[in-house]
Scaffold this motif. Structure first.
Motif, short mmCIF file in Angstrom:
data_model
loop_
_atom_site.label_atom_id
_atom_site.label_comp_id
_atom_site.label_asym_id
_atom_site.label_seq_id
_atom_site.Cartn_x
_atom_site.Cartn_y
_atom_site.Cartn_z
N ALA A 25 -6.60 12.71 38.45
CA ALA A 25 -6.21 11.36 38.03
C ALA A 25 -5.54 10.70 39.24
CB ALA A 25 -5.24 11.43 36.85
N GLN A 27 -2.92 7.64 40.69
CA GLN A 27 -1.89 6.65 40.36
C GLN A 27 -1.65 5.68 41.53
OE1 GLN A 27 2.15 8.04 39.50
NE2 GLN A 27 2.31 6.49 37.91
N SER A 242 1.37 1.29 37.00
CA SER A 242 0.20 1.89 36.34
C SER A 242 0.45 3.35 36.04
CB SER A 242 -1.03 1.77 37.24
OG SER A 242 -2.11 2.51 36.70
N GLN A 243 -0.13 3.82 34.95
CA GLN A 243 -0.23 5.25 34.68
C GLN A 243 -1.22 5.85 35.68
OE1 GLN A 243 0.56 7.08 31.56
NE2 GLN A 243 1.81 5.43 30.70
N LEU A 245 -4.70 7.08 36.62
CA LEU A 245 -5.94 6.55 36.06
C LEU A 245 -7.13 7.47 36.31
CD1 LEU A 245 -5.58 2.92 37.51
CD2 LEU A 245 -5.16 3.61 35.13
N THR A 249 -11.70 3.85 36.53
CA THR A 249 -10.94 2.71 35.99
C THR A 249 -10.05 2.06 37.05
OG1 THR A 249 -9.17 4.14 35.21
CG2 THR A 249 -10.91 3.63 33.64
N LEU A 250 -9.96 2.66 38.25
CA LEU A 250 -9.12 2.07 39.29
C LEU A 250 -9.62 0.68 39.68
CD1 LEU A 250 -6.63 2.67 41.21
CD2 LEU A 250 -8.34 3.12 42.96
N TRP A 253 -8.36 -1.88 37.23
CA TRP A 253 -6.92 -2.08 37.45
C TRP A 253 -6.70 -2.95 38.68
CZ3 TRP A 253 -3.95 -1.17 41.70
CH2 TRP A 253 -2.57 -1.38 41.54
#
Ligand code: C2E
Ligand code: CA
Ligand code: CA
Ligand code: CA
Length: 260
Positions: A25, A27, A242-243, A245, A249-250, A253
């Motif tokens: 993930a 961030q 942001s959480q 990601l 999905t980056l 965002w």
């Protein structure tokens, strides 16, 4: 003796590595000056069919103790650098931050390996930052030669979780860091607690005096963000921005963040 639960988890982790069941993930971290995207930090994730979502704070130390960490690091780095290449091709302009366990740094040829991986994907070593945490068993000062080799290649080094655990002022003077990350423990209380705010201010001033850029971790509220900006902290990371990601999905965002 290794506990039964650990043994099961270690087994599961080995299988997850083999079967491609781990993922990363990412961030975003943004500039406190102009809000621009500065870095993306890669964080490993493991969703196991039997164990559920196992947090890295649980399985990374286990991998360190039982000889799986080098495989985990190499898998994570390869996955992350490939993803970074894709983002560059899509026009997402960012530095990349990757967590390295101190246990992986006792091999002097590790910096060469990282450089080769970067070259193979044509990603710039000068925009890669490795985040290191001081541990009880592997003091960073013993890893000076490896750390220096990273710096010679232009790779940045961040001291993670500064202010908690085993991090000391001595390291700041002796090791070739380029960035300091203030642990979220101090960031979280800073708007309400005079003492925490004073500590944050002092760490920022100290780091700047030593020529390091400063990232605040765990920024969750606008009040924290305002204070950090007033104290001239450089970069913010946390749920407010942001959480972590999923890789695909980056882009979304990034587009919506730019419009803010
Ligand atoms: P870290 O390097 O300090 O990473 C930041 C942790 O804080 C991440 O937890 C992230 O999800 C979480 N976080 C981010 N923003 C906020 C916030 O606003 N509030 C709160 N409460 N938490 C926030 P995560 O992903 O569970 O990782 C935990 C630790 O595991 C990391 O701490 C790092 O030390 C280690 N780790 C994670 N991925 C890797 C990896 O690929 N390799 C190695 N060696 N260690 C890793
Ligand atoms: Ca980190
Ligand atoms: Ca940290
Ligand atoms: Ca940590």
């Amino acid at each position: 003796m290794i506990a039964q639960a650990d043994l099961g988890m270690l087994d599961g982790l080995e299988r997850a590595l083999l079967n491609g069941r781990l993922h990363m993930a990412y961030q975003p971290k943004v500039s406190l000056r102009d809000g621009s995207l500065r870095r993306v930090e890669a964080l490993v994730r493991w969703d196991d069919p039997e164990l559920g979502a196992v947090p890295p704070s649980r399985f990374v130390p286990l991998a360190e103790r039982h000889g799986l960490i080098d495989d985990l690091t190499q898998w994570g780095l390869r996955t992350t650098l490939r993803q970074w290449r894709k983002w560059q091709d899509e026009g997402i302009d960012t530095d990349l931050a990757f967590n390295i366990s101190a246990v992986s740094l006792d091999q002097l040829d590790f910096p060469d390996l990282v450089e080769r991986m970067c070259r193979a994907l044509a990603v710039p070593t000068e925009r890669l930052v490795l985040e290191l945490t001081e541990g009880a068993t592997q003091p960073l000062i013993k890893l000076m030669d490896t750390l220096t080799r990273f710096r010679i290649k232009g790779i940045g080094l961040a001291i993670d979780d500064f202010g908690v655990g085993y991090s000391t002022l001595m390291q700041l003077r002796q090791l070739p860091f380029t960035e300091l990350k203030i642990d979220r423990f101090f960031v979280q209380d800073s708007p309400q607690e005079q003492d925490s705010a004073l500590i944050v201010r002092s760490i920022i001033d100290l780091a700047h005096g030593l020529g390091l850029s400063v990232t605040a971790e765990g920024v969750e509220t606008p009040a924290q963000l305002r204070l950090l900006r007033a104290l001239e902290c450089d970069i913010a990371q946390g749920y407010l921005v942001s959480q972590p990601l999923a890789p695909d999905t980056l882009g979304a965002w990034y587009e919506s963040w730019k419009k803010q």
